[in-house]
Design a protein around this motif. Structure first.
Motif, PDB file in Angstrom:
ATOM      1  N   ALA A 149      44.750  53.412  32.824  1.00  0.00           N
ATOM      2  CA  ALA A 149      45.574  52.901  33.909  1.00  0.00           C
ATOM      3  C   ALA A 149      45.550  51.382  33.927  1.00  0.00           C
ATOM      4  N   ALA A 150      46.735  50.807  34.010  1.00  0.00           N
ATOM      5  CA  ALA A 150      46.833  49.352  34.057  1.00  0.00           C
ATOM      6  C   ALA A 150      46.303  48.853  35.393  1.00  0.00           C
ATOM      7  N   ALA A 151      45.534  47.817  35.363  1.00  0.00           N
ATOM      8  CA  ALA A 151      44.951  47.279  36.590  1.00  0.00           C
ATOM      9  C   ALA A 151      45.150  45.779  36.645  1.00  0.00           C
ATOM     10  N   SER A 152      45.408  45.284  37.824  1.00  0.00           N
ATOM     11  CA  SER A 152      45.472  43.844  38.043  1.00  0.00           C
ATOM     12  C   SER A 152      44.803  43.558  39.384  1.00  0.00           C
ATOM     13  N   THR A 153      44.516  42.321  39.635  1.00  0.00           N
ATOM     14  CA  THR A 153      43.855  41.967  40.884  1.00  0.00           C
ATOM     15  C   THR A 153      44.841  41.284  41.822  1.00  0.00           C
ATOM     16  N   CYS A 154      44.662  41.537  43.104  1.00  0.00           N
ATOM     17  CA  CYS A 154      45.515  40.950  44.130  1.00  0.00           C
ATOM     18  C   CYS A 154      45.229  39.453  44.227  1.00  0.00           C
ATOM     19  N   PRO A 155      46.262  38.609  44.211  1.00  0.00           N
ATOM     20  CA  PRO A 155      46.005  37.165  44.304  1.00  0.00           C
ATOM     21  C   PRO A 155      45.554  36.715  45.684  1.00  0.00           C
ATOM     22  N   SER A 156      45.836  37.526  46.722  1.00  0.00           N
ATOM     23  CA  SER A 156      45.465  37.075  48.068  1.00  0.00           C
ATOM     24  C   SER A 156      44.094  37.578  48.502  1.00  0.00           C
ATOM     25  N   CYS A 157      43.702  38.813  48.092  1.00  0.00           N
ATOM     26  CA  CYS A 157      42.405  39.315  48.528  1.00  0.00           C
ATOM     27  C   CYS A 157      41.465  39.608  47.365  1.00  0.00           C
ATOM     28  N   GLY A 158      41.972  39.620  46.128  1.00  0.00           N
ATOM     29  CA  GLY A 158      41.106  39.845  44.975  1.00  0.00           C
ATOM     30  C   GLY A 158      40.795  41.300  44.696  1.00  0.00           C
ATOM     31  N   GLU A 159      41.353  42.192  45.504  1.00  0.00           N
ATOM     32  CA  GLU A 159      41.132  43.625  45.311  1.00  0.00           C
ATOM     33  C   GLU A 159      41.937  44.101  44.099  1.00  0.00           C
TER      34      GLU A 159
END
Ligand SMILES: [Zn+2]
Length: 62
Positions: free
Chosen positions: A26-36
């Motif tokens: 599964a492709a995953a990225s991190t949220c730029p505002s909260c880092g989740e």
């Protein structure tokens, strides 16, 4: 016409077929505002932002 010399066992056949239904990572990225971690091109489930703006109202009761 070439003919198989021996019958492929069920195990051999299943091992060959198994290569076609491997699970993709599964492709995953991190949220730029909260880092989740979140899925790309999706609204962040933790803070409800997308593209740098708030699109969902997330309750912080719990
Ligand atoms: Zn977020």
């Amino acid at each position: 016409m070439a003919v198989p010399k021996t019958k492929k066992s069920k195990s051999r056949m299943r091992m060959r077929k198994a290569t076609t239904h491997k699970r993709s990572i599964a492709a995953a990225s991190t949220c730029p505002s909260c880092g989740e971690s979140r899925l790309p091109h999706r609204v962040c489930p933790a803070c409800g932002t997308y593209g740098g703006r708030q699109v969902l109202s997330i309750s912080v009761d719990d």
